[in-house]
Design an enzyme around this catalytic site. Sequence first.
Site, PDB file in Angstrom:
ATOM      1  N   ASN A   1       8.541  -7.515   4.438  1.00  0.00           N
ATOM      2  CA  ASN A   1       8.706  -6.243   3.740  1.00  0.00           C
ATOM      3  C   ASN A   1      10.032  -5.625   4.154  1.00  0.00           C
ATOM      4  OD1 ASN A   1       7.126  -2.992   3.820  1.00  0.00           O
ATOM      5  ND2 ASN A   1       8.064  -4.025   2.107  1.00  0.00           N
TER       6      ASN A   1
ATOM      7  N   CYS B   1       3.000   2.925   9.439  1.00  0.00           N
ATOM      8  CA  CYS B   1       3.443   4.214   8.895  1.00  0.00           C
ATOM      9  C   CYS B   1       4.252   4.986   9.935  1.00  0.00           C
ATOM     10  CB  CYS B   1       2.238   5.042   8.445  1.00  0.00           C
ATOM     11  SG  CYS B   1       2.713   6.644   7.729  1.00  0.00           S
TER      12      CYS B   1
ATOM     13  N   ASN C   1      14.079  -4.228   2.123  1.00  0.00           N
ATOM     14  CA  ASN C   1      15.293  -4.670   1.409  1.00  0.00           C
ATOM     15  C   ASN C   1      15.002  -5.378   0.089  1.00  0.00           C
ATOM     16  OD1 ASN C   1      16.567  -3.779   3.709  1.00  0.00           O
ATOM     17  ND2 ASN C   1      17.304  -5.772   4.381  1.00  0.00           N
TER      18      ASN C   1
ATOM     19  N   PRO D   1       0.851  -1.202   0.000  1.00  0.00           N
ATOM     20  CA  PRO D   1       0.000   0.000   0.000  1.00  0.00           C
ATOM     21  C   PRO D   1       0.878   1.239   0.000  1.00  0.00           C
ATOM     22  CG  PRO D   1       0.077  -0.969   2.193  1.00  0.00           C
ATOM     23  CD  PRO D   1       0.820  -1.904   1.289  1.00  0.00           C
TER      24      PRO D   1
END
Length: 507
Positions: free
Chosen positions: A216, A116, A218, A33
């Site tokens: 999630n 976030c 690299n 997202p």
Amino acid sequence: MVNDEGGETKSTKLLGYDFYRRTLGSPRYVVAPMVDQSELAWRMLCRRYGAELCYSPMYHANLFAHDPKYRKDALQTCPEDRPLFIQFCGNDAQQILDAALLAQDHCDAVDINLGCPQAIAKRGHYGSFLQDEWELLTDIVRTLHEKLSVPVTCKIRIFEDREKTLRYAKMLEGAGCQLLTVHGRTREQKGPLTGVADWSYIQEVRQHLKIPMFANGNILGLEDVHRCLDETGVDGVMTAEGNLHNPAIFQGLAPPVWQVAKEYLEFVDLYPCPSSYIRGHLFKLFHHIMNIRQNSELRDTLATSNQLVQFQAVVDKVQAKYEPYHMKEVVYVPEEMDAAISTDKLELSPWLCQPYIRASPESHRQKIAEKELAAIDPNRAKRQYFDKDGNEISRKRMKKLRRRQRRPNKTEAQVHQRHERRLQYCTVCANPQGSKCEFNLCRVCCKDKCYGEDCDCRGHGILIKSRRAKAKKYQEHSQIEGNNDSGVRTENLVSDPVPPVVAGDVP
């Protein structure tokens, strides 16, 4: 699953690995997202290049639930845009539920953004800034798990403390999370301090959870995807920045940037989106060639483009310049990179899609220290700024001129309309009349007319007649209430006379 009235929300809702395998089809290649970046046109491009699951951009639950226009724009999708997760941010279980109920028929799962790290998330109190409020997060996840007809999933970041990260993941699983994405960076690792994600945290969480997991961080190429799957044992790998620079990342290809850009613009033509989204994607795709000094004019053209034809023209110019080199028709001589923008050392030709490798946090800290030393150096050379005529100007003036250059060019119709408006003057004086004035007057004359003739002008917002009528009505209402109060006081005096004083009473 039952709702508040005791009725079923859905006869059977697949959970955990049943959901992952039967509903999603066991995806391994996942597009993250991304705010203003994972819109429908981009998702469709990514699916063409091998993406097996896509997320929507992050949406604000409160806005989604209460703003119909925001919701309509957010729910832009098509039958081919599946499987799809819609992601929300928020800090109130009921607000997120209200939004999710409106979205559940348009997606395969609802995801909660708990990762976030940006300053706006801190101000809005959502994302990774909820990661210490476990009671609230339990309430949010459990509420969505019990009330929605689709599964609820979460995306998180790690803590410095491994044990706390593990307990955090288990808490979300226990509350009803059916798929967990773990970003192997802490909340503090962002921007120039991003650094390298630690997959060992993800591996440890994977060993203790029974629900599907995505990793999630690299992911710069297909080899990173396979290495992450092997080292962590997760079910799928999610990528954001790697995908933005090369949407063909899951096929292990490095196509020419103009090819991908043209395909994207074709999808934009089918599924329109704001020009800022398009501009952002093209800057990512063209990142390396736009950092070449000789392309500064092309970079400025892209920055000021705001129509599809203008973006297409930029792509055509890029293709015209670099396709002869790509086809080996002309020998390419490396061009000078703009040192103020980039220090990239490219492994591939600059016109091919390839990852952007950030500078390390240590080099960023070193640059900051050097700038601080230079700022206090009394012998440093001051920067000078000049306008197009060669006259020296201040930095503030220079920034203002640059802002003007970035403004979109007006169409001929807009310019003609502006000139036509200038020809219309007030019928009383020589000033230009208001474009929406009902009496074809300037504001000063219109105000005098409204005061003198007791009338309104909606165009100027001068509502003399309406306000006088409102004041008169208020005055009449106040008088009626005053008369009623006087009548009540008189009646009380008559009905309750003062008793006579009797001997022995204390006055």
